[in-house]
Design a protein around this motif. Sequence first.
Motif, PDB file in Angstrom:
ATOM      1  N   HIS A 282       0.832  -1.208   0.000  1.00  0.00           N
ATOM      2  CA  HIS A 282       0.000   0.000   0.000  1.00  0.00           C
ATOM      3  C   HIS A 282       0.864   1.255   0.000  1.00  0.00           C
ATOM      4  CE1 HIS A 282      -3.136   2.868   1.350  1.00  0.00           C
ATOM      5  NE2 HIS A 282      -2.150   3.387   2.073  1.00  0.00           N
ATOM      6  N   GLN A 283       0.393   2.275  -0.754  1.00  0.00           N
ATOM      7  CA  GLN A 283       1.000   3.604  -0.707  1.00  0.00           C
ATOM      8  C   GLN A 283      -0.087   4.628  -0.975  1.00  0.00           C
ATOM      9  OE1 GLN A 283       4.576   3.970  -2.995  1.00  0.00           O
ATOM     10  NE2 GLN A 283       4.908   6.114  -2.472  1.00  0.00           N
ATOM     11  N   ASP A 284      -0.066   5.762  -0.240  1.00  0.00           N
ATOM     12  CA  ASP A 284      -1.097   6.777  -0.456  1.00  0.00           C
ATOM     13  C   ASP A 284      -0.527   8.188  -0.396  1.00  0.00           C
ATOM     14  OD1 ASP A 284      -1.184   7.787   2.285  1.00  0.00           O
ATOM     15  OD2 ASP A 284      -2.272   5.984   2.834  1.00  0.00           O
ATOM     16  N   SER A 285      -1.374   9.147  -0.754  1.00  0.00           N
ATOM     17  CA  SER A 285      -0.958  10.542  -0.864  1.00  0.00           C
ATOM     18  C   SER A 285      -0.749  11.205   0.491  1.00  0.00           C
ATOM     19  CB  SER A 285      -1.991  11.332  -1.671  1.00  0.00           C
ATOM     20  OG  SER A 285      -3.291  11.201  -1.108  1.00  0.00           O
ATOM     21  N   GLU A 286      -1.084  10.511   1.584  1.00  0.00           N
ATOM     22  CA  GLU A 286      -0.835  11.026   2.926  1.00  0.00           C
ATOM     23  C   GLU A 286       0.524  10.593   3.461  1.00  0.00           C
ATOM     24  OE1 GLU A 286      -3.148  13.122   4.825  1.00  0.00           O
ATOM     25  OE2 GLU A 286      -3.627  13.306   2.687  1.00  0.00           O
ATOM     26  N   GLY A 287       1.281   9.882   2.633  1.00  0.00           N
ATOM     27  CA  GLY A 287       2.621   9.461   3.032  1.00  0.00           C
ATOM     28  C   GLY A 287       2.690   8.095   3.674  1.00  0.00           C
ATOM     29  N   ASN A 288       1.574   7.363   3.707  1.00  0.00           N
ATOM     30  CA  ASN A 288       1.573   6.021   4.291  1.00  0.00           C
ATOM     31  C   ASN A 288       2.091   5.005   3.278  1.00  0.00           C
ATOM     32  OD1 ASN A 288       0.141   6.630   6.880  1.00  0.00           O
ATOM     33  ND2 ASN A 288      -1.445   7.299   5.452  1.00  0.00           N
ATOM     34  N   ILE A 289       3.091   4.242   3.685  1.00  0.00           N
ATOM     35  CA  ILE A 289       3.633   3.148   2.884  1.00  0.00           C
ATOM     36  C   ILE A 289       3.641   1.922   3.789  1.00  0.00           C
ATOM     37  CG2 ILE A 289       5.600   2.269   1.593  1.00  0.00           C
ATOM     38  CD1 ILE A 289       6.441   5.182   1.110  1.00  0.00           C
ATOM     39  N   ALA A 290       2.974   0.855   3.378  1.00  0.00           N
ATOM     40  CA  ALA A 290       2.825  -0.290   4.271  1.00  0.00           C
ATOM     41  C   ALA A 290       2.659  -1.581   3.482  1.00  0.00           C
ATOM     42  CB  ALA A 290       1.612  -0.093   5.181  1.00  0.00           C
ATOM     43  N   THR A 291       2.977  -2.681   4.141  1.00  0.00           N
ATOM     44  CA  THR A 291       2.707  -4.019   3.617  1.00  0.00           C
ATOM     45  C   THR A 291       1.738  -4.708   4.562  1.00  0.00           C
ATOM     46  OG1 THR A 291       4.868  -4.201   2.558  1.00  0.00           O
ATOM     47  CG2 THR A 291       3.692  -6.246   3.000  1.00  0.00           C
ATOM     48  N   LEU A 292       0.700  -5.296   4.005  1.00  0.00           N
ATOM     49  CA  LEU A 292      -0.309  -5.995   4.805  1.00  0.00           C
ATOM     50  C   LEU A 292      -0.238  -7.483   4.485  1.00  0.00           C
ATOM     51  CD1 LEU A 292      -1.607  -3.036   4.019  1.00  0.00           C
ATOM     52  CD2 LEU A 292      -3.645  -4.019   5.037  1.00  0.00           C
ATOM     53  N   PRO A 293       0.175  -8.333   5.433  1.00  0.00           N
ATOM     54  CA  PRO A 293       0.185  -9.773   5.220  1.00  0.00           C
ATOM     55  C   PRO A 293      -1.209 -10.369   5.421  1.00  0.00           C
ATOM     56  CG  PRO A 293       0.983  -9.279   7.403  1.00  0.00           C
ATOM     57  CD  PRO A 293       0.719  -7.951   6.738  1.00  0.00           C
ATOM     58  N   ALA A 294      -1.333 -11.655   5.112  1.00  0.00           N
ATOM     59  CA  ALA A 294      -2.606 -12.345   5.287  1.00  0.00           C
ATOM     60  C   ALA A 294      -3.067 -12.251   6.737  1.00  0.00           C
ATOM     61  CB  ALA A 294      -2.463 -13.805   4.873  1.00  0.00           C
ATOM     62  N   GLY A 295      -4.366 -11.982   6.916  1.00  0.00           N
ATOM     63  CA  GLY A 295      -4.953 -11.840   8.231  1.00  0.00           C
ATOM     64  C   GLY A 295      -5.044 -10.417   8.714  1.00  0.00           C
ATOM     65  N   GLU A 296      -4.392  -9.488   8.012  1.00  0.00           N
ATOM     66  CA  GLU A 296      -4.357  -8.103   8.458  1.00  0.00           C
ATOM     67  C   GLU A 296      -5.511  -7.296   7.854  1.00  0.00           C
ATOM     68  OE1 GLU A 296      -0.600  -5.171   9.224  1.00  0.00           O
ATOM     69  OE2 GLU A 296      -0.884  -7.197   9.991  1.00  0.00           O
ATOM     70  N   PHE A 297      -5.923  -6.257   8.607  1.00  0.00           N
ATOM     71  CA  PHE A 297      -6.965  -5.342   8.164  1.00  0.00           C
ATOM     72  C   PHE A 297      -6.365  -3.951   7.965  1.00  0.00           C
ATOM     73  CE2 PHE A 297      -9.419  -8.608  10.249  1.00  0.00           C
ATOM     74  CZ  PHE A 297     -10.635  -8.649   9.591  1.00  0.00           C
ATOM     75  N   GLN A 298      -6.974  -3.204   7.057  1.00  0.00           N
ATOM     76  CA  GLN A 298      -6.609  -1.815   6.802  1.00  0.00           C
ATOM     77  C   GLN A 298      -7.887  -1.009   6.653  1.00  0.00           C
ATOM     78  OE1 GLN A 298      -5.964  -0.411   2.619  1.00  0.00           O
ATOM     79  NE2 GLN A 298      -3.808  -0.493   3.241  1.00  0.00           N
ATOM     80  N   LEU A 299      -7.944   0.173   7.287  1.00  0.00           N
ATOM     81  CA  LEU A 299      -9.075   1.077   7.101  1.00  0.00           C
ATOM     82  C   LEU A 299      -8.542   2.420   6.620  1.00  0.00           C
ATOM     83  CD1 LEU A 299     -12.099   1.749   7.293  1.00  0.00           C
ATOM     84  CD2 LEU A 299     -11.708   2.468   9.650  1.00  0.00           C
ATOM     85  N   MET A 300      -8.983   2.823   5.446  1.00  0.00           N
ATOM     86  CA  MET A 300      -8.615   4.110   4.876  1.00  0.00           C
ATOM     87  C   MET A 300      -9.858   4.985   4.830  1.00  0.00           C
ATOM     88  SD  MET A 300      -6.570   4.852   1.327  1.00  0.00           S
ATOM     89  CE  MET A 300      -7.979   4.369   0.311  1.00  0.00           C
ATOM     90  N   SER A 301      -9.842   6.083   5.577  1.00  0.00           N
ATOM     91  CA  SER A 301     -10.922   7.059   5.541  1.00  0.00           C
ATOM     92  C   SER A 301     -10.572   8.091   4.477  1.00  0.00           C
ATOM     93  CB  SER A 301     -11.087   7.731   6.908  1.00  0.00           C
ATOM     94  OG  SER A 301     -11.442   6.781   7.892  1.00  0.00           O
ATOM     95  N   ALA A 302     -11.320   8.092   3.373  1.00  0.00           N
ATOM     96  CA  ALA A 302     -10.956   8.959   2.251  1.00  0.00           C
ATOM     97  C   ALA A 302     -11.187  10.431   2.567  1.00  0.00           C
ATOM     98  CB  ALA A 302     -11.739   8.547   1.007  1.00  0.00           C
ATOM     99  N   GLY A 303     -12.215  10.723   3.388  1.00  0.00           N
ATOM    100  CA  GLY A 303     -12.482  12.108   3.763  1.00  0.00           C
ATOM    101  C   GLY A 303     -12.629  13.013   2.555  1.00  0.00           C
TER     102      GLY A 303
ATOM    103  N   PRO B 160      -8.299  12.988   5.590  1.00  0.00           N
ATOM    104  CA  PRO B 160      -8.141  11.550   5.350  1.00  0.00           C
ATOM    105  C   PRO B 160      -7.443  10.875   6.527  1.00  0.00           C
ATOM    106  CG  PRO B 160      -7.396  12.841   3.458  1.00  0.00           C
ATOM    107  CD  PRO B 160      -7.602  13.807   4.582  1.00  0.00           C
ATOM    108  N   GLY B 161      -7.665   9.577   6.667  1.00  0.00           N
ATOM    109  CA  GLY B 161      -7.039   8.836   7.752  1.00  0.00           C
ATOM    110  C   GLY B 161      -6.651   7.437   7.312  1.00  0.00           C
ATOM    111  N   TYR B 162      -5.685   6.832   8.013  1.00  0.00           N
ATOM    112  CA  TYR B 162      -5.210   5.491   7.684  1.00  0.00           C
ATOM    113  C   TYR B 162      -4.987   4.708   8.975  1.00  0.00           C
ATOM    114  CZ  TYR B 162      -2.355   1.709   5.812  1.00  0.00           C
ATOM    115  OH  TYR B 162      -1.873   0.454   5.463  1.00  0.00           O
ATOM    116  N   GLN B 163      -5.510   3.467   9.018  1.00  0.00           N
ATOM    117  CA  GLN B 163      -5.342   2.584  10.166  1.00  0.00           C
ATOM    118  C   GLN B 163      -5.049   1.174   9.656  1.00  0.00           C
ATOM    119  OE1 GLN B 163      -8.679   3.500  13.224  1.00  0.00           O
ATOM    120  NE2 GLN B 163      -9.388   4.455  11.331  1.00  0.00           N
ATOM    121  N   GLN B 164      -4.195   0.453  10.368  1.00  0.00           N
ATOM    122  CA  GLN B 164      -3.792  -0.888   9.954  1.00  0.00           C
ATOM    123  C   GLN B 164      -3.535  -1.743  11.184  1.00  0.00           C
ATOM    124  OE1 GLN B 164      -0.349  -0.939   7.371  1.00  0.00           O
ATOM    125  NE2 GLN B 164       0.072  -3.102   7.775  1.00  0.00           N
ATOM    126  N   LYS B 165      -4.018  -3.003  11.157  1.00  0.00           N
ATOM    127  CA  LYS B 165      -3.832  -3.842  12.344  1.00  0.00           C
ATOM    128  C   LYS B 165      -4.165  -5.297  12.043  1.00  0.00           C
ATOM    129  CE  LYS B 165      -5.197  -4.111  17.235  1.00  0.00           C
ATOM    130  NZ  LYS B 165      -6.005  -3.502  18.314  1.00  0.00           N
TER     131      LYS B 165
END
Length: 231
Positions: free
Chosen positions: A75-96, A128-133
């Motif tokens: 994952h990469q976004d315009s808010e500067g978040n760069i992340a890798t999500l493995p199997a089992g992981e959740f991501q919530l992106m609030s587009a705002g 906008p917001g980004y959460q991952q867990k």
Amino acid sequence: MITLRPANERGHASHGWLDSFHSFSFAEYYDPLHMGFSALRVINDDTVAPGAGFAPHGHRDMEILSYVLAGSIRHQDSEGNIATLPAGEFQLMSAGQGIRHSEYNGSRTEALRFLQIWIMPSTLGGEPGYQQKHFGSREGFTLIASPDGRDESFTVRQDARVYQLLLAPGLSIALPLSAARKGYLHLVEGALSIQAEHLGPGDGAKLEGLDSPQVTNLGTSVVRALMFDLP
């Protein structure tokens, strides 16, 4: 009332690099009977070829939840978040008020499969917001998203709650749903019953006017499902 959404009646799109099943109308798939349910607008079951993915594109005024079932997302976004999500992981992106992002298969050799879920927010705009867990593999219900972020869940901009359900063979459990609310159950894997209805992988069920309905694992493997408590 229970209204089934059978997996084999979902919309389907195949683009070579992407194979996608749509529980609700999306892109070229349009069905006026399946435009969403309450604030739940999209559930796409996406399989992405190795090395392929969704190039940078924009969204606004939508809560976008991703759940990785196999493989990994880059994952990469315009808010500067760069992340890798493995199997089992959740991501919530609030587009705002607006965000751009890309989602690629993180592997050059293995397919990526994930659920892409859109929930309409109760208010428009905002930052906008980004959460991952990774929420673990505890049996029963685990709260994934809620309006107030309770129990270390994601904070979603809607009066909605999203739960992960893991249920061992032969066990039953009551859904966290009151008759005053609407519910949507999406079965990822396994076999279960809710009252007299039976669900298999990819099936969904719209739930209305039901107070804590029971579900039972009918199979020989663990049931994995998502439960949406909606206004």
